[in-house]
Design a protein around this motif. Structure first.
Motif, PDB file in Angstrom:
ATOM      1  N   VAL A 229       0.850  -1.189   0.000  1.00  0.00           N
ATOM      2  CA  VAL A 229       0.000   0.000   0.000  1.00  0.00           C
ATOM      3  C   VAL A 229       0.889   1.243   0.000  1.00  0.00           C
ATOM      4  CG1 VAL A 229      -1.756   1.288   1.285  1.00  0.00           C
ATOM      5  CG2 VAL A 229      -1.825  -1.210   1.238  1.00  0.00           C
ATOM      6  N   LYS A 230       0.522   2.240  -0.796  1.00  0.00           N
ATOM      7  CA  LYS A 230       1.293   3.476  -0.880  1.00  0.00           C
ATOM      8  C   LYS A 230       0.483   4.661  -0.366  1.00  0.00           C
ATOM      9  CE  LYS A 230       4.174   2.071  -4.803  1.00  0.00           C
ATOM     10  NZ  LYS A 230       4.678   2.451  -6.151  1.00  0.00           N
ATOM     11  N   LEU A 231       1.182   5.652   0.127  1.00  0.00           N
ATOM     12  CA  LEU A 231       0.516   6.853   0.631  1.00  0.00           C
ATOM     13  C   LEU A 231      -0.311   7.516  -0.453  1.00  0.00           C
ATOM     14  CD1 LEU A 231       0.367   8.806   3.146  1.00  0.00           C
ATOM     15  CD2 LEU A 231       2.133  10.153   1.990  1.00  0.00           C
ATOM     16  N   GLY A 232       0.162   7.459  -1.681  1.00  0.00           N
ATOM     17  CA  GLY A 232      -0.563   8.082  -2.785  1.00  0.00           C
ATOM     18  C   GLY A 232      -1.931   7.483  -3.010  1.00  0.00           C
ATOM     19  N   GLU A 233      -2.086   6.159  -2.760  1.00  0.00           N
ATOM     20  CA  GLU A 233      -3.397   5.531  -2.909  1.00  0.00           C
ATOM     21  C   GLU A 233      -4.378   6.063  -1.864  1.00  0.00           C
ATOM     22  OE1 GLU A 233      -3.334   1.097  -3.947  1.00  0.00           O
ATOM     23  OE2 GLU A 233      -1.402   1.389  -2.952  1.00  0.00           O
ATOM     24  N   ILE A 234      -3.870   6.254  -0.656  1.00  0.00           N
ATOM     25  CA  ILE A 234      -4.745   6.676   0.444  1.00  0.00           C
ATOM     26  C   ILE A 234      -5.194   8.119   0.267  1.00  0.00           C
ATOM     27  CG2 ILE A 234      -4.862   6.996   2.937  1.00  0.00           C
ATOM     28  CD1 ILE A 234      -2.784   4.755   3.203  1.00  0.00           C
ATOM     29  N   PHE A 235      -4.332   8.971  -0.257  1.00  0.00           N
ATOM     30  CA  PHE A 235      -4.660  10.389  -0.399  1.00  0.00           C
ATOM     31  C   PHE A 235      -5.039  10.767  -1.825  1.00  0.00           C
ATOM     32  CE2 PHE A 235      -2.699  10.653   3.716  1.00  0.00           C
ATOM     33  CZ  PHE A 235      -3.296  11.750   4.316  1.00  0.00           C
ATOM     34  N   GLY A 236      -5.219   9.774  -2.688  1.00  0.00           N
ATOM     35  CA  GLY A 236      -5.539  10.066  -4.079  1.00  0.00           C
ATOM     36  C   GLY A 236      -6.804  10.889  -4.263  1.00  0.00           C
ATOM     37  N   GLY A 237      -7.825  10.648  -3.439  1.00  0.00           N
ATOM     38  CA  GLY A 237      -9.101  11.341  -3.585  1.00  0.00           C
ATOM     39  C   GLY A 237      -9.075  12.784  -3.127  1.00  0.00           C
ATOM     40  N   THR A 238      -7.998  13.209  -2.481  1.00  0.00           N
ATOM     41  CA  THR A 238      -7.938  14.579  -1.954  1.00  0.00           C
ATOM     42  C   THR A 238      -7.498  15.595  -2.994  1.00  0.00           C
ATOM     43  OG1 THR A 238      -5.636  14.341  -1.212  1.00  0.00           O
ATOM     44  CG2 THR A 238      -7.366  13.672   0.321  1.00  0.00           C
ATOM     45  N   SER A 239      -7.085  15.119  -4.172  1.00  0.00           N
ATOM     46  CA  SER A 239      -6.591  16.048  -5.191  1.00  0.00           C
ATOM     47  C   SER A 239      -7.670  17.000  -5.692  1.00  0.00           C
ATOM     48  CB  SER A 239      -6.004  15.269  -6.374  1.00  0.00           C
ATOM     49  OG  SER A 239      -6.969  14.377  -6.914  1.00  0.00           O
ATOM     50  N   SER A 240      -8.934  16.612  -5.529  1.00  0.00           N
ATOM     51  CA  SER A 240     -10.033  17.453  -5.999  1.00  0.00           C
ATOM     52  C   SER A 240     -10.503  18.459  -4.957  1.00  0.00           C
ATOM     53  CB  SER A 240     -11.212  16.567  -6.418  1.00  0.00           C
ATOM     54  OG  SER A 240     -11.676  15.798  -5.317  1.00  0.00           O
ATOM     55  N   MET A 241      -9.907  18.451  -3.769  1.00  0.00           N
ATOM     56  CA  MET A 241     -10.342  19.366  -2.719  1.00  0.00           C
ATOM     57  C   MET A 241      -9.952  20.801  -3.061  1.00  0.00           C
ATOM     58  SD  MET A 241      -9.482  17.191   0.764  1.00  0.00           S
ATOM     59  CE  MET A 241     -10.374  18.367   1.799  1.00  0.00           C
ATOM     60  N   VAL A 242     -10.890  21.697  -2.910  1.00  0.00           N
ATOM     61  CA  VAL A 242     -10.621  23.111  -3.200  1.00  0.00           C
ATOM     62  C   VAL A 242      -9.744  23.710  -2.101  1.00  0.00           C
ATOM     63  CG1 VAL A 242     -11.652  25.378  -3.532  1.00  0.00           C
ATOM     64  CG2 VAL A 242     -12.792  23.336  -4.443  1.00  0.00           C
ATOM     65  N   THR A 243     -10.085  23.397  -0.864  1.00  0.00           N
ATOM     66  CA  THR A 243      -9.313  23.880   0.282  1.00  0.00           C
ATOM     67  C   THR A 243      -8.503  22.735   0.853  1.00  0.00           C
ATOM     68  OG1 THR A 243     -11.060  25.479   0.818  1.00  0.00           O
ATOM     69  CG2 THR A 243      -9.430  24.999   2.536  1.00  0.00           C
ATOM     70  N   PRO A 244      -7.196  22.870   0.974  1.00  0.00           N
ATOM     71  CA  PRO A 244      -6.379  21.763   1.493  1.00  0.00           C
ATOM     72  C   PRO A 244      -6.668  21.484   2.960  1.00  0.00           C
ATOM     73  CG  PRO A 244      -5.051  23.750   1.249  1.00  0.00           C
ATOM     74  CD  PRO A 244      -6.377  24.038   0.617  1.00  0.00           C
ATOM     75  N   LEU A 245      -6.364  20.262   3.368  1.00  0.00           N
ATOM     76  CA  LEU A 245      -6.505  19.882   4.763  1.00  0.00           C
ATOM     77  C   LEU A 245      -5.459  20.601   5.612  1.00  0.00           C
ATOM     78  CD1 LEU A 245      -6.848  16.011   4.282  1.00  0.00           C
ATOM     79  CD2 LEU A 245      -8.704  17.595   4.815  1.00  0.00           C
ATOM     80  N   ARG A 246      -5.715  20.639   6.899  1.00  0.00           N
ATOM     81  CA  ARG A 246      -4.747  21.190   7.853  1.00  0.00           C
ATOM     82  C   ARG A 246      -4.363  20.083   8.841  1.00  0.00           C
ATOM     83  NH1 ARG A 246      -4.912  26.906   8.140  1.00  0.00           N
ATOM     84  NH2 ARG A 246      -4.348  26.847  10.359  1.00  0.00           N
ATOM     85  N   LEU A 247      -3.857  18.978   8.269  1.00  0.00           N
ATOM     86  CA  LEU A 247      -3.482  17.845   9.097  1.00  0.00           C
ATOM     87  C   LEU A 247      -2.393  18.241  10.090  1.00  0.00           C
ATOM     88  CD1 LEU A 247      -3.317  14.759   6.695  1.00  0.00           C
ATOM     89  CD2 LEU A 247      -4.855  15.071   8.619  1.00  0.00           C
ATOM     90  N   ARG A 248      -2.586  17.841  11.334  1.00  0.00           N
ATOM     91  CA  ARG A 248      -1.584  18.089  12.364  1.00  0.00           C
ATOM     92  C   ARG A 248      -0.866  16.792  12.759  1.00  0.00           C
ATOM     93  NH1 ARG A 248      -1.852  23.096  14.143  1.00  0.00           N
ATOM     94  NH2 ARG A 248      -0.429  22.573  15.860  1.00  0.00           N
ATOM     95  N   SER A 249      -1.481  15.655  12.454  1.00  0.00           N
ATOM     96  CA  SER A 249      -0.886  14.376  12.827  1.00  0.00           C
ATOM     97  C   SER A 249      -1.077  13.372  11.699  1.00  0.00           C
ATOM     98  CB  SER A 249      -1.515  13.849  14.122  1.00  0.00           C
ATOM     99  OG  SER A 249      -1.015  12.564  14.439  1.00  0.00           O
ATOM    100  N   LEU A 250       0.018  12.710  11.316  1.00  0.00           N
ATOM    101  CA  LEU A 250      -0.021  11.672  10.280  1.00  0.00           C
ATOM    102  C   LEU A 250       0.754  10.470  10.787  1.00  0.00           C
ATOM    103  CD1 LEU A 250      -0.643  10.713   7.364  1.00  0.00           C
ATOM    104  CD2 LEU A 250       1.541  11.757   6.679  1.00  0.00           C
ATOM    105  N   GLU A 251       0.114   9.308  10.757  1.00  0.00           N
ATOM    106  CA  GLU A 251       0.762   8.074  11.208  1.00  0.00           C
ATOM    107  C   GLU A 251       0.481   6.954  10.228  1.00  0.00           C
ATOM    108  OE1 GLU A 251       0.770   4.899  14.969  1.00  0.00           O
ATOM    109  OE2 GLU A 251      -0.108   6.896  15.203  1.00  0.00           O
TER     110      GLU A 251
END
Length: 488
Positions: A229-251
């Protein structure tokens, strides 16, 4: 009838109640019978978090318990839910349980956190069978945290032979989360449709601050597991977001996190202050972490909590020594190139002094035999004493079988002497290293052990416990911190 007790402010009542003992052996819950006001205050505390398991047969008492739950639903903020059929109870039909659960879900108006452990089974109550349950949870207005653990108990061959559709989980009704944690506890790769659902859920949660994706044990090393599994697969659907996330924690655990994927989704990581990358299964894990840290440095993203297990890329310590402010630092060397005296020296001479004014938690080594758990010089350990805000040290200690026979505790003594010089230290953890291999492998297959190399060498464990006990006895009046030598 006038009662001055009813005029006391709620804050004063809560303060008074805080002095009363809690637990099943006390009568604290009986205060609900005193008055309606105390019923409301006490119920809000004792029913703040509840657990509900559908891992047993549905009896008359269980049905009565469900009915009684309806009266406390308004007080519940955290729900721990277990559904499905474990291996030893395959004759239980979970369907009626799910129907009863669905009855009280709409009444959980104040539920903010759902911790759900679901067993995927070969029947109508697998992924598709919980569709209605998920829809009801998705309709709750205050649900902001979801911790989901998916597992299965059939034989490995059966799990791996089933089509991907049998292992999907319909997350579409859920949205607007602030924390999302998923654990894939199966000996097969998460199906693409599930990864797409997770990615879409992230995109439907613009306020998401904490994301975790965990594959425990060594399932990803199985020969029939498939591509990692790659990080790109997990976050692939976020490319269409108009406003980016403000993630504070990634594990992540057992996920390939390379520099390319990290840079591709960098817009979501500009506010990171906690990063944990563990067990990257690719052969280039150390380089991947180096690329990630190089990106963090170039974008001026300064973490306060770091946990990694491949450290030999030069860019790792370059980043960690380029700024101050890290409060929690965990280095668990697992790559063979990490087992280097030069790296140990660089950490203690460059990284640790840079972070000495802020560091509160330090963890070094892992349950593997490396020089990080054995050959740290006293002059290097003395640099830890400059970290006067340290409240917890966790160090694995490699004690050999020969040292046990000769009662040589030098390795542990050096750490204990260092700990004594930290005035704010509250806890010191020093479990003995018990694994033979120096790389991450399945914890279930150790092969044949030589004397003194058992997975849980009782002689080594008892020796370390004896050294700790004698130290406590000698310094009981001057060692205000707790010492823990248990294996973790």
């Amino acid at each position: 009838m006038y009662n001055p007790f009813d005029e006391l402010p709620g804050e004063i009542l809560e303060k008074i109640l805080s002095f009363l003992p809690r637990g099943k052996e006390t009568r604290f819950r009986d205060l609900r019978l005193v008055s309606r006001r105390l019923d409301h205050i006490v119920s809000a505390e004792i029913f703040h978090k509840i657990s509900f398991s559908a891992f047993r047969s549905l009896t008359v008492d269980a049905k009565r318990g469900i009915a009684e739950m309806e009266s406390i639903c308004k007080h519940v903020n955290i729900l721990r839910l277990s559904t499905g059929v474990p291996a030893d109870r395959v004759k239980i039909d979970p369907g009626p349980w799910l129907k009863l659960v669905e009855l009280f879900i709409p009444k959980l108006a104040n539920l903010t956190c759902l911790e759900w452990w679901h067993v995927l089974v070969d029947c109508d109550y697998g992924p598709r069978g919980v569709q209605r349950t998920i829809e009801l949870f998705g309709s709750l207005p205050n649900l902001r945290e979801l911790t989901l653990r998916l597992c299965a108990y059939p034989p490995v061959e059966l799990v791996q032979s089933k089509p991907d559709e049998d292992f999907e989980f319909p997350l579409d009704p859920i949205c607007n989360l602030q924390k999302l944690a998923l654990t894939w506890d199966l000996e097969r790769r998460p199906p693409p449709i599930l990864l797409q659902q997770i990615s879409a859920l992230i995109a439907r949660s613009p306020d998401l601050e904490d994301f975790r994706f965990i594959i425990p044990f060594a399932f990803h090393r199985h020969e029939n597991y498939g591509p990692q599994v790659k990080l790109g697969e997990i976050f692939g659907g976020t490319s269409s977001m108009v406003t980016p996330l403000r993630l504070r924690s990634l594990e992540t655990r057992a996920v390939v996190v390379d520099g390319g994927d990290f840079r591709r989704h960098l817009q979501h990581f500009h506010h990171l202050d906690r990063l944990r990358i563990r067990h990257d299964p690719s052969s280039s894990a150390a380089r991947n972490i180096g690329e990630v840290f190089e990106t963090l440095s170039s974008e001026h993203i300064y973490l306060r909590n770091v946990h990694i297990d491949a450290i030999n890329d030069a860019r790792v310590f370059d980043y960690l020594s380029s700024f101050s402010g890290i409060q929690e630092l965990s280095l668990k060397p697992g790559d063979p190139l990490d087992d280097s005296p030069a790296l140990i020296e660089r950490f203690f001479q460059k990284v640790l002094p840079t972070q000495s004014a802020s560091l509160k938690f330090l963890r070094l080594g892992g349950n593997i035999r490396t020089q990080w758990s054995r050959s740290i010089r006293m002059e290097d350990l003395s640099r830890i004493t400059d970290c006067q805000y340290l409240g917890h040290i966790f160090c694995w200690v490699w004690v050999t079988h020969d040292e046990v026979q000769s009662t040589d505790s030098t390795v542990l003594d050096r750490w204990l002497e260092t700990a004594m010089q930290l005035r704010n230290l509250k806890r010191f953890s020093c479990p003995p290293v018990t694994l033979k291999e120096t790389q991450f492998e399945s914890q279930f297959d150790f092969g044949e052990w030589l004397p003194g190399q058992a997975a849980h060498d009782s002689e080594v464990q008892h020796f370390v416990e004896k050294v700790v006990f004698e130290f406590k006895w000698k310094w009981q009046a001057k060692a205000p911190f707790r010492i823990d030598s248990r294996r973790r």
